[in-house]
Design an enzyme around this catalytic site. Structure first.
Site, PDB file in Angstrom:
ATOM      1  N   PHE A  22      44.673  59.539  25.137  1.00 30.00           N
ATOM      2  CA  PHE A  22      45.139  58.247  24.611  1.00 30.00           C
ATOM      3  C   PHE A  22      46.281  58.488  23.621  1.00 30.00           C
ATOM      4  CE2 PHE A  22      44.923  53.998  22.994  1.00 30.00           C
ATOM      5  CZ  PHE A  22      44.156  53.275  23.881  1.00 30.00           C
ATOM      6  N   HIS A  89      38.697  47.284  16.802  1.00 31.15           N
ATOM      7  CA  HIS A  89      38.447  48.422  17.697  1.00 31.15           C
ATOM      8  C   HIS A  89      38.771  49.758  17.015  1.00 31.15           C
ATOM      9  CE1 HIS A  89      37.719  49.966  21.711  1.00 31.15           C
ATOM     10  NE2 HIS A  89      38.811  50.697  21.638  1.00 31.15           N
TER      11      HIS A  89
HETATM   12  N1  INI Z   1      41.444  56.086  21.742  1.00 33.12           N
HETATM   13  C1  INI Z   1      42.299  56.824  21.013  1.00 33.12           C
HETATM   14  O1  INI Z   1      42.259  58.066  21.091  1.00 33.12           O
HETATM   15  N2  INI Z   1      43.202  56.223  20.197  1.00 33.12           N
HETATM   16  C2  INI Z   1      43.280  54.861  20.083  1.00 33.12           C
HETATM   17  O2  INI Z   1      44.152  54.382  19.326  1.00 33.12           O
HETATM   18  C3  INI Z   1      42.387  54.068  20.841  1.00 33.12           C
HETATM   19  N3  INI Z   1      42.459  52.626  20.749  1.00 33.12           N
HETATM   20  O3  INI Z   1      43.112  52.101  19.852  1.00 33.12           O
HETATM   21  O4  INI Z   1      41.854  51.919  21.537  1.00 33.12           O
HETATM   22  C4  INI Z   1      41.461  54.717  21.689  1.00 33.12           C
HETATM   23  N4  INI Z   1      40.598  54.000  22.442  1.00 33.12           N
HETATM   24  C5  INI Z   1      39.865  54.584  23.547  1.00 33.12           C
HETATM   25  C6  INI Z   1      38.575  55.238  23.121  1.00 33.12           C
HETATM   26  O5  INI Z   1      38.802  56.430  22.407  1.00 33.12           O
HETATM   27  C7  INI Z   1      37.706  55.591  24.343  1.00 33.12           C
HETATM   28  O6  INI Z   1      38.370  56.529  25.149  1.00 33.12           O
HETATM   29  C8  INI Z   1      37.356  54.370  25.196  1.00 33.12           C
HETATM   30  O7  INI Z   1      36.819  53.339  24.400  1.00 33.12           O
HETATM   31  C9  INI Z   1      36.349  54.763  26.302  1.00 33.12           C
HETATM   32  O8  INI Z   1      35.125  55.243  25.738  1.00 33.12           O
END
Ligand code: INI
Length: 154
Positions: A22, A89
């Site tokens: 991500f 979130h």
């Molecule tokens: N994951 C991140 O590494 N950074 C982020 O900014 C982020 N946001 O903002 O949503 C993020 N979301 C995904 C999360 O880590 C999980 O992979 C997802 O929810 C599936 O479990």
């Protein structure tokens, strides 16, 4: 007086880097900084670095736990970028990531270095990924190198 402190030298030690996909534009620079620090400051060989990719920062603790449980690594470096959006979130992802990694570190007694940046904006993230506020991935790798040295002396 006995003072125990670590250097960065870690030739022959094995490091795992758990890295989230991500925000990969930011995370790639953090990962590059971490690898560069391990090699240049720690004299760590390519073959002694394992990279494990996970979807997001939320998944970093589980991957770190599995690596620690399996054994064979002297330290784990967690790399990711959590950037605030318009909803709560961010707080859940960043909070669970931070808490989970700290728990893995204390439970496993292996250094788990925190190279996960948590920022309010993309600009702040860029600043911490190799521009004006340094590279937090490199800083996390230096922390891991130092902790491996310190722990080996205690
Ligand atoms: N994951 C991140 O590494 N950074 C982020 O900014 C982020 N946001 O903002 O949503 C993020 N979301 C995904 C999360 O880590 C999980 O992979 C997802 O929810 C599936 O479990």
């Amino acid at each position: 007086m006995n003072i125990i402190e670590g250097s960065f030298e870690a030739k022959g030690k094995k490091f795992a880097i758990v890295v989230s996909r991500f925000n990969h534009f930011i995370v790639d620079s953090l990962l590059e900084g971490a690898i560069d620090a391990l090699k240049r400051h720690g004299s760590v060989a390519d073959n002694d670095i394992t990279i494990v990719r996970v979807p997001g920062a939320y998944e970093l603790p589980l991957a770190a736990k599995k690596i620690a449980k399996k054994g064979g690594h002297d330290a784990i470096i967690a790399i990711g970028a959590v950037i605030r959006g318009g909803t709560p979130h961010f707080d859940f992802v960043a909070g669970e990531c931070n808490k989970g990694l700290a728990q893995v570190c204390l439970d496993s007694e292996i250094p788990v270095s925190f190279g996960v940046i948590t920022t309010d904006s993309i600009e702040q993230a860029i600043e911490r990924a190799g521009t004006k506020a340094g590279n937090k991935g490199a800083e996390a790798a230096l922390g891991a190198l130092e902790m491996v040295n310190v722990l080996s002396q205690i």
